[in-house]
Each structure stands twice: as structure tokens, then as C-alpha cells.
Motif scaffolding. Sequence first.
Motif, PDB file in Angstrom:
ATOM      1  N   ARG A 136       0.834  -1.213   0.000  1.00 38.43           N
ATOM      2  CA  ARG A 136       0.000   0.000   0.000  1.00 38.43           C
ATOM      3  C   ARG A 136       0.865   1.258   0.000  1.00 38.43           C
ATOM      4  O   ARG A 136       0.552   2.239  -0.675  1.00 38.43           O
ATOM      5  CB  ARG A 136      -0.939  -0.002   1.203  1.00 38.43           C
ATOM      6  CG  ARG A 136      -2.124  -0.922   1.024  1.00 38.43           C
ATOM      7  CD  ARG A 136      -3.086  -0.845   2.198  1.00 38.43           C
ATOM      8  NE  ARG A 136      -4.275  -1.641   1.915  1.00 38.43           N
ATOM      9  CZ  ARG A 136      -4.946  -2.323   2.827  1.00 38.43           C
ATOM     10  NH1 ARG A 136      -4.559  -2.299   4.103  1.00 38.43           N
ATOM     11  NH2 ARG A 136      -6.008  -3.015   2.483  1.00 38.43           N
ATOM     12  N   ALA A 137       1.959   1.234   0.753  1.00 35.59           N
ATOM     13  CA  ALA A 137       2.864   2.386   0.791  1.00 35.59           C
ATOM     14  C   ALA A 137       3.531   2.602  -0.565  1.00 35.59           C
ATOM     15  O   ALA A 137       3.679   3.745  -1.016  1.00 35.59           O
ATOM     16  CB  ALA A 137       3.911   2.192   1.891  1.00 35.59           C
ATOM     17  N   VAL A 138       3.930   1.527  -1.221  1.00 40.74           N
ATOM     18  CA  VAL A 138       4.565   1.635  -2.544  1.00 40.74           C
ATOM     19  C   VAL A 138       3.555   2.155  -3.571  1.00 40.74           C
ATOM     20  O   VAL A 138       3.890   3.004  -4.410  1.00 40.74           O
ATOM     21  CB  VAL A 138       5.157   0.270  -2.969  1.00 40.74           C
ATOM     22  CG1 VAL A 138       5.534   0.265  -4.446  1.00 40.74           C
ATOM     23  CG2 VAL A 138       6.366  -0.060  -2.108  1.00 40.74           C
ATOM     24  N   ILE A 139       2.333   1.682  -3.497  1.00 39.71           N
ATOM     25  CA  ILE A 139       1.292   2.146  -4.420  1.00 39.71           C
ATOM     26  C   ILE A 139       1.028   3.641  -4.211  1.00 39.71           C
ATOM     27  O   ILE A 139       0.905   4.403  -5.173  1.00 39.71           O
ATOM     28  CB  ILE A 139       0.009   1.307  -4.255  1.00 39.71           C
ATOM     29  CG1 ILE A 139       0.250  -0.117  -4.769  1.00 39.71           C
ATOM     30  CG2 ILE A 139      -1.169   1.954  -4.993  1.00 39.71           C
ATOM     31  CD1 ILE A 139      -0.821  -1.117  -4.375  1.00 39.71           C
ATOM     32  N   ALA A 140       0.958   4.066  -2.957  1.00 35.31           N
ATOM     33  CA  ALA A 140       0.750   5.491  -2.666  1.00 35.31           C
ATOM     34  C   ALA A 140       1.912   6.324  -3.221  1.00 35.31           C
ATOM     35  O   ALA A 140       1.696   7.392  -3.814  1.00 35.31           O
ATOM     36  CB  ALA A 140       0.596   5.708  -1.166  1.00 35.31           C
ATOM     37  N   ASP A 141       3.136   5.851  -3.047  1.00 34.58           N
ATOM     38  CA  ASP A 141       4.301   6.550  -3.576  1.00 34.58           C
ATOM     39  C   ASP A 141       4.256   6.602  -5.103  1.00 34.58           C
ATOM     40  O   ASP A 141       4.595   7.623  -5.703  1.00 34.58           O
ATOM     41  CB  ASP A 141       5.585   5.860  -3.096  1.00 34.58           C
ATOM     42  CG  ASP A 141       6.838   6.516  -3.644  1.00 34.58           C
ATOM     43  OD1 ASP A 141       7.073   7.696  -3.317  1.00 34.58           O
ATOM     44  OD2 ASP A 141       7.577   5.849  -4.393  1.00 34.58           O
ATOM     45  N   ALA A 142       3.818   5.522  -5.724  1.00 33.29           N
ATOM     46  CA  ALA A 142       3.724   5.477  -7.187  1.00 33.29           C
ATOM     47  C   ALA A 142       2.778   6.558  -7.701  1.00 33.29           C
ATOM     48  O   ALA A 142       3.057   7.214  -8.705  1.00 33.29           O
ATOM     49  CB  ALA A 142       3.260   4.102  -7.654  1.00 33.29           C
ATOM     50  N   GLY A 143       1.678   6.757  -7.003  1.00 30.01           N
ATOM     51  CA  GLY A 143       0.721   7.767  -7.430  1.00 30.01           C
ATOM     52  C   GLY A 143       1.155   9.180  -7.106  1.00 30.01           C
ATOM     53  O   GLY A 143       1.076  10.073  -7.952  1.00 30.01           O
ATOM     54  N   SER A 144       1.678   9.392  -5.900  1.00 31.34           N
ATOM     55  CA  SER A 144       1.994  10.759  -5.482  1.00 31.34           C
ATOM     56  C   SER A 144       3.342  11.258  -6.005  1.00 31.34           C
ATOM     57  O   SER A 144       3.413  12.279  -6.670  1.00 31.34           O
ATOM     58  CB  SER A 144       1.925  10.881  -3.959  1.00 31.34           C
ATOM     59  OG  SER A 144       2.890  10.050  -3.344  1.00 31.34           O
ATOM     60  N   ARG A 145       4.423  10.551  -5.709  1.00 34.85           N
ATOM     61  CA  ARG A 145       5.755  11.018  -6.105  1.00 34.85           C
ATOM     62  C   ARG A 145       6.042  10.762  -7.578  1.00 34.85           C
ATOM     63  O   ARG A 145       6.634  11.587  -8.272  1.00 34.85           O
ATOM     64  CB  ARG A 145       6.831  10.345  -5.241  1.00 34.85           C
ATOM     65  CG  ARG A 145       8.259  10.788  -5.566  1.00 34.85           C
ATOM     66  CD  ARG A 145       9.278  10.150  -4.633  1.00 34.85           C
ATOM     67  NE  ARG A 145       9.359   8.723  -4.772  1.00 34.85           N
ATOM     68  CZ  ARG A 145      10.142   8.084  -5.658  1.00 34.85           C
ATOM     69  NH1 ARG A 145      10.924   8.765  -6.459  1.00 34.85           N
ATOM     70  NH2 ARG A 145      10.144   6.763  -5.719  1.00 34.85           N
ATOM     71  N   LEU A 146       5.623   9.593  -8.070  1.00 28.27           N
ATOM     72  CA  LEU A 146       5.979   9.184  -9.428  1.00 28.27           C
ATOM     73  C   LEU A 146       4.918   9.519 -10.479  1.00 28.27           C
ATOM     74  O   LEU A 146       5.169   9.389 -11.668  1.00 28.27           O
ATOM     75  CB  LEU A 146       6.273   7.676  -9.458  1.00 28.27           C
ATOM     76  CG  LEU A 146       7.422   7.231  -8.554  1.00 28.27           C
ATOM     77  CD1 LEU A 146       7.453   5.719  -8.434  1.00 28.27           C
ATOM     78  CD2 LEU A 146       8.747   7.763  -9.069  1.00 28.27           C
ATOM     79  N   CYS A 147       3.718   9.901 -10.030  1.00 31.34           N
ATOM     80  CA  CYS A 147       2.608  10.253 -10.928  1.00 31.34           C
ATOM     81  C   CYS A 147       2.268   9.123 -11.903  1.00 31.34           C
ATOM     82  O   CYS A 147       1.965   9.364 -13.078  1.00 31.34           O
ATOM     83  CB  CYS A 147       2.903  11.546 -11.683  1.00 31.34           C
ATOM     84  SG  CYS A 147       3.142  12.953 -10.584  1.00 31.34           S
ATOM     85  N   ILE A 148       2.324   7.903 -11.411  1.00 21.50           N
ATOM     86  CA  ILE A 148       1.966   6.728 -12.220  1.00 21.50           C
ATOM     87  C   ILE A 148       0.463   6.511 -12.074  1.00 21.50           C
ATOM     88  O   ILE A 148      -0.081   6.601 -10.982  1.00 21.50           O
ATOM     89  CB  ILE A 148       2.761   5.491 -11.751  1.00 21.50           C
ATOM     90  CG1 ILE A 148       4.250   5.696 -12.048  1.00 21.50           C
ATOM     91  CG2 ILE A 148       2.230   4.220 -12.383  1.00 21.50           C
ATOM     92  CD1 ILE A 148       5.160   4.647 -11.435  1.00 21.50           C
TER      93      ILE A 148
END
Length: 186
Positions: free
Chosen positions: A123-135
Motif C-alpha cells: 500500500r505504501a509503494v502504491i501510494a508513492d507510485a501515485g503521489s511522487r511518481l505520478c503513475i
Amino acid sequence: MTVAIAPGQLIAETSRLRLHAMSDRDDADVALMLSLLNDPAFIRNIADRGVRTLEQARGYLRDGALRSYAQHGFGMYAIRRKDTGALIGNCGLVRRDGLDGPDLGYALLPAHAGQGFALEAARAVIADAGSRLCIDRLHAIVNPDNVASIGLLQKLGFEFDRMIVLPAIEHAVDLFHLHLPKEAAA
């Protein structure tokens, strides 16, 4: 624009875990990778990478996670428990030949499986993917007989797409995908 991440950099934090970029110069990260890569469950469900020594694990980190951090701004991250400080596995994103975007990966040492850590880290990696990486879309691949991993992906909201054969994998795997909410990917 891809922003490289530095080895050791904190990527995400949850109530029980910290995820950091691994380093080939950190003996604890190298030992974690050696243990994970030789765990029978990793070999059965992911692959036998043929890594048997600390020096081979160091090279595996350099050629895998560290290269990915520099090229893509993401990779596999070490998972550390906050309460004990123990490194318990890894979770992150991989850019894999044959897929049109990054895919989620995770592996835990056996003593830490079944306690919700993989779900929390993912869940933390998915959140990072959306917020920091804009994936806006993630993939995940899994062996069709890996019931626990399929269940985890479904809890995360991934949906089955199709069976697929990828260039570096000798057998067909299940391909899942997850669309991240527009606000998470903004």
C-alpha cells in the motif's frame, strides 16, 4: 522527468514499517537480499537467481535495484520493522521487459509472512507510485498457483488481466493491473 533516488533514502513510512532504497554498500541490505534470494518460497514463487554469496548479492543489488533507482526513480525497497529494526523483506516497483509500465513486487522472509506486512508495504509503494511518481497504472505478475500472492493483489484492488509469457520468464504467469485514482496520480 525521472528523479533518481539515492541508496538509503527513505521512500515510505507506515505505522509499523519503513521502506528505504537499498545500497550495495550497506551490509545489512546485502545480507537481506542474500537471504531473500535463497528462501525456498522466493525460489518457488519468483525464481532462482543463482545468488549464493554476499558478493553476488552485492552485484545483484548494483545491477537491479540501484540501476533502477537511477534510470526510473523507483525499484525494490528494503522493508524495516519500526518496533525491532529488523529488515524483513522488500517491496517496490520493477520495470520489466514485455510490460508497458512498472509492476509491483514484494517478498518477505518466512518469519515475517502472514502478519500483514506485505499488504502494508505494498500500500505504501502504491501510494508513492501515485503521489511522487505520478503513475496512473501498475501491473503485477504472479505464478498462477501462488494463492497467497493472488489474494494479496486482490486485497490491494488489482484485477486479473490475462495469462502472459514474458521474455525473462520460462512459463506463463498471471498478469494483474491496478488503475490508480486520478488524484493519487496528479
